[in-house]
Scaffold this motif. Structure first.
Motif, short mmCIF file in Angstrom:
data_model
loop_
_atom_site.label_atom_id
_atom_site.label_comp_id
_atom_site.label_asym_id
_atom_site.label_seq_id
_atom_site.Cartn_x
_atom_site.Cartn_y
_atom_site.Cartn_z
N LEU A 142 1.00 -1.49 0.21
CA LEU A 142 -0.06 0.12 -0.18
C LEU A 142 0.51 1.60 -0.38
N ILE A 143 1.89 1.29 0.75
CA ILE A 143 2.89 2.58 1.06
C ILE A 143 3.62 2.49 0.17
N GLY A 144 4.16 1.80 0.12
CA GLY A 144 5.95 1.22 -0.63
C GLY A 144 6.60 1.11 0.59
N GLU A 145 7.92 0.84 0.36
CA GLU A 145 8.71 0.30 1.00
C GLU A 145 9.95 1.39 0.99
N GLN A 146 9.73 2.94 0.91
CA GLN A 146 10.74 4.18 0.68
C GLN A 146 10.28 4.88 1.50
N ASP A 147 9.95 6.51 0.50
CA ASP A 147 9.80 7.30 1.05
C ASP A 147 8.62 8.09 1.55
N GLY A 148 7.42 6.68 0.97
CA GLY A 148 5.84 6.27 2.04
C GLY A 148 6.20 6.07 3.30
N ALA A 149 6.74 5.08 3.42
CA ALA A 149 7.06 4.38 4.51
C ALA A 149 7.72 5.22 5.44
N LYS A 150 8.44 5.43 5.06
CA LYS A 150 9.29 6.10 6.23
C LYS A 150 8.22 7.46 6.74
N LEU A 151 7.88 8.26 5.95
CA LEU A 151 6.57 9.27 6.57
C LEU A 151 5.94 8.89 6.77
N PHE A 152 5.51 7.65 6.90
CA PHE A 152 3.98 6.90 7.72
C PHE A 152 4.45 6.66 9.18
N VAL A 153 5.40 6.25 9.34
CA VAL A 153 6.36 5.56 10.45
C VAL A 153 6.84 6.67 11.50
N GLU A 154 7.10 7.58 10.21
CA GLU A 154 8.00 9.25 11.16
C GLU A 154 5.82 9.97 11.71
N HIS A 155 5.44 9.66 11.26
CA HIS A 155 4.45 10.66 11.43
C HIS A 155 3.59 10.05 12.61
N PHE A 156 3.54 8.89 12.78
CA PHE A 156 2.36 8.13 13.16
C PHE A 156 2.37 8.26 14.45
N GLY A 157 3.66 9.01 15.27
CA GLY A 157 3.20 8.93 16.42
C GLY A 157 2.19 10.53 17.03
N ASP A 158 2.45 11.04 15.64
CA ASP A 158 1.77 12.42 15.82
C ASP A 158 0.24 11.75 15.82
N MET A 159 -0.08 11.00 14.21
CA MET A 159 -1.37 11.14 14.58
C MET A 159 -2.18 10.00 15.30
N LEU A 160 -1.27 8.97 15.99
CA LEU A 160 -1.71 8.50 16.97
C LEU A 160 -3.36 8.86 18.16
N GLY A 161 -3.07 9.92 18.52
CA GLY A 161 -3.44 11.39 19.13
C GLY A 161 -4.72 11.33 19.14
N LYS A 162 -5.37 11.12 17.58
CA LYS A 162 -6.14 11.27 16.95
C LYS A 162 -7.39 9.89 16.77
N PHE A 163 -7.12 8.88 17.38
CA PHE A 163 -7.47 7.56 16.82
C PHE A 163 -8.33 7.43 18.16
N VAL A 164 -9.66 7.25 17.82
CA VAL A 164 -10.65 7.38 19.05
C VAL A 164 -10.39 5.75 19.95
N SER A 165 -10.31 6.15 21.81
CA SER A 165 -9.93 5.04 22.53
C SER A 165 -11.54 4.15 22.33
#
Length: 119
Positions: A96-119
């Motif tokens: 889905l996200i590839g193995e290069q820059d897309g994957a890197k971006l997803f991992v780098e920003h995952f922590g920032d996005m984590l707070g948006k998940f509804v618990s």
């Protein structure tokens, strides 16, 4: 006649030129609050696109999840897509996200996005 010639010119573009155009177009959308239905388009584009398309789609998803105040835009579809992506098996996520820059971006920003998940 002019329209027909223009249409033929579009078909003569190479895949690389077409991908470059789509990548630039999608990149311009980062500053906008996009409708939720656009999340489905991004999912489809990531599955069918090359690495550059996957990267710009991930960047766009990150911008939609991180950058919008809830009063203006809730971004639920983008949050749901991110949550869905985070639960995927590694092989499916790579496709889905590839193995290069897309994957890197997803991992780098995952922590920032984590707070948006509804618990």
């Amino acid at each position: 006649l002019l329209y027909k010639n223009h249409f033929q010119d579009l078909h003569s573009l190479s895949d690389m030129e077409a991908n470059l155009g789509i990548t630039k177009l999608l990149g311009c959308l980062e500053v906008l609050s996009l409708p939720g239905i656009f999340a489905d388009f991004l999912r489809m584009a990531m599955y069918k696109g090359d690495e550059s398309i996957k990267t710009v789609c991930v960047r766009l998803i990150v911008s939609q999840v991180r950058g919008r105040p809830r009063a203006v835009f809730d971004g639920r579809e983008y949050v749901n897509l991110t949550l869905e992506m985070s639960k995927m098996p590694v092989a499916e996520l790579r496709s889905l996200i590839g193995e290069q820059d897309g994957a890197k971006l997803f991992v780098e920003h995952f922590g920032d996005m984590l707070g948006k998940f509804v618990s």
